[in-house]
Motif scaffolding. Structure first.
Motif, mmCIF file in Angstrom:
data_model
loop_
_atom_site.group_PDB
_atom_site.id
_atom_site.type_symbol
_atom_site.label_atom_id
_atom_site.label_comp_id
_atom_site.label_asym_id
_atom_site.label_seq_id
_atom_site.Cartn_x
_atom_site.Cartn_y
_atom_site.Cartn_z
ATOM 1 N N THR A 65 39.774 35.623 49.948
ATOM 2 C CA THR A 65 40.633 36.021 48.976
ATOM 3 C C THR A 65 41.322 37.433 49.168
ATOM 4 O O THR A 65 40.082 38.179 49.707
ATOM 5 C CB THR A 65 40.217 35.649 47.252
ATOM 6 N N ILE A 66 42.390 37.749 48.803
ATOM 7 C CA ILE A 66 42.784 39.124 49.219
ATOM 8 C C ILE A 66 43.533 39.324 47.820
ATOM 9 O O ILE A 66 44.168 38.653 47.223
ATOM 10 C CB ILE A 66 44.075 39.001 50.158
ATOM 11 N N SER A 67 43.220 40.565 47.461
ATOM 12 C CA SER A 67 43.863 41.250 46.194
ATOM 13 C C SER A 67 44.366 42.725 46.326
ATOM 14 O O SER A 67 43.749 43.320 47.351
ATOM 15 C CB SER A 67 42.757 41.353 44.989
ATOM 16 N N GLU A 68 45.284 43.016 45.393
ATOM 17 C CA GLU A 68 45.763 44.312 45.610
ATOM 18 C C GLU A 68 45.818 44.833 44.118
ATOM 19 O O GLU A 68 46.532 44.155 43.270
ATOM 20 C CB GLU A 68 47.081 44.543 46.272
ATOM 21 N N LEU A 69 45.359 46.009 44.018
ATOM 22 C CA LEU A 69 45.258 46.748 42.860
ATOM 23 C C LEU A 69 45.495 48.188 42.739
ATOM 24 O O LEU A 69 44.392 48.632 43.179
ATOM 25 C CB LEU A 69 44.135 46.046 41.593
ATOM 26 N N LYS A 70 46.467 48.661 42.154
ATOM 27 C CA LYS A 70 46.673 50.311 42.030
ATOM 28 C C LYS A 70 46.255 50.953 43.483
ATOM 29 O O LYS A 70 45.566 51.867 43.404
ATOM 30 C CB LYS A 70 45.817 50.782 40.892
ATOM 31 N N GLY A 71 46.957 50.327 44.690
ATOM 32 C CA GLY A 71 46.871 50.891 45.853
ATOM 33 C C GLY A 71 45.390 50.622 46.490
ATOM 34 O O GLY A 71 45.135 50.904 47.546
#
Length: 287
Positions: A158-164
Motif C-alpha cells: 500500500t502506498i500513502s501520501e500525507l502532508k509531504g
C-alpha cells in the motif's frame, strides 16, 4: 422843686445803672453758656481724636502685616521662579529623552518593517519550495503507484501520501520467509521497483521501519532473535543495506525497529497480525 429834680436825676441814674447791670449779667450768662458748649465740643473732639488715633494704630498694624505678607509673597515668588526654572530643565531633559526614544522607536519600526518584508519574501520562498516539494512527492507517489500496480492490486503493498510524507507499506510475506530476516529473491524484485523510483530522490530522508505482530519468538529462533525487537531490527537493517548496495546515498537512509509496539491493526485476528508484520519505507523532508 429842686429836690424833685434831683430825685428825678437820681432815679434816672439808678434806672440806667440797673439797666447796665442787667445787660452785663446777660452777656455773662451767654458767655458761660458758650463756654459750656465749647467744653462739650472739646470733650467730643477729644473722644473723636482718641477713636481716630486708635483707628490709625490699627491701620498701621494692618499696613505692617501687609508689608510682611508682601515680603513673604516676594520670597514665595522667588521660590516659584526657581522651581519653575528647575521644572523647565526637567521637562526639557524629559522632552529630549522622549524625542530620542521616539527616534529610536521609529528606527526600530523601520527595521521591523524591513525584517517583515524580508520575512514575507522568505515565507513566499518557503511556500514556493514547499509547493515544489509537494509536487515532487506527488510525482514520486504517482510513479510508485504506476510501478507497483501488480503488488498493490494483490494487497502486498500500500502506498500513502500525507502532508509531504510518503509511505510504502509492504507486508513481510512479500520480502521475507517466516521467521527470517534475509530478503528473499521475490522480495528483491519488489524492492527493486521501489529503488528505481527512490534512487533519483536526493532531497528526502528515507526511513526503513521494521514492525512485527505481538507473537513472541520461541524455540531455536529465539536464540538468534530473543524478541520481536531484534527480528524487526534485522529486517529493517537488511532492507536498508540492500538500498545502499543499489546506489542510494546511505546518508539519506535510516533503519528503525518498532517490534510489536506500533501496530496498524488488532493482533486478535490472523488478518490483523498479517498487517502488523510489515516493512515501511518512508520518505520525509530532511531535517
Amino acid at each position: 422843686m429842686l429836690k424833685k429834680v434831683w430825685l428825678l436825676v437820681v432815679l434816672t441814674v439808678l434806672s440806667f445803672s440797673l439797666t447796665g447791670c442787667l445787660v452785663g449779667e446777660g452777656k455773662y450768662l451767654k458767655k458761660v453758656e458758650e463756654a459750656e458748649t465749647l467744653d462739650k465740643s472739646l470733650v467730643a473732639l477729644q473722644k473723636q481724636y482718641k477713636a481716630l488715633n486708635a483707628e490709625n494704630e490699627g491701620l498701621k498694624a494692618t499696613v505692617d502685616k501687609l508689608n510682611k505678607d508682601v515680603a513673604g509673597l516676594g520670597k514665595e515668588k522667588e521660590k516659584l521662579v526657581a522651581d519653575n526654572k528647575e521644572l523647565d530643565n526637567v521637562l526639557k531633559a524629559k522632552s529630549d529623552t522622549l524625542s530620542k526614544n521616539i527616534s529610536e522607536l521609529r528606527q526600530k519600526i523601520a527595521d521591523l518593517e524591513n525584517e517583515n518584508a524580508k520575512l514575507k519574501e522568505d515565507i513566499a520562498s518557503l511556500k514556493k519550495a514547499k509547493e515544489e516539494e509537494v509536487q515532487k512527492t506527488s510525482k514520486t507517489y504517482e510513479d510508485l503507484l504506476e510501478k507497483m500496480k501488480s503488488e498493490i492490486s494483490q494487497g502486498q503493498v500500500t502506498i500513502s501520501e500525507l502532508k509531504g510524507k510518503l509511505t510504502v507499506n509492504m507486508v513481510d510475506a512479500v520480502l521475507f520467509d517466516s521467521g527470517k530476516a534475509e530478503v528473499k529473491p521475490d522480495g528483491l524484485v519488489v524492492l527493486q521497483k521501489v529503488i528505481d523510483i527512490l534512487k533519483n530522490i536526493k532531497d528526502k530522508s528515507i526511513r526503513i521501519e521494521g514492525h512485527t505482530d505481538n507473537v513472541s519468538i520461541v524455540g531455536a529462533l529465539a536464540k538468534k532473535y530473543p524478541t520481536n525487537w531484534e527480528l524487526s531490527a534485522a529486517r529493517a537493517i537488511n532492507v536498508t543495506r540492500y538500498l545502499q548496495q543499489q546506489g542510494i546515498d546511505p546518508t539519506n537512509l535510516a533503519a528503525i525497529a518498532y517490534g510489536e509496539f506500533k501496530p496498524v491493526a488488532g493482533n486478535d485476528t490472523p488478518e490483523g497480525k498479517a498487517k502488523n508484520r510489515r516493512i515501511e519505507i518512508i520518505l520525509v523532508p530532511k531535517e
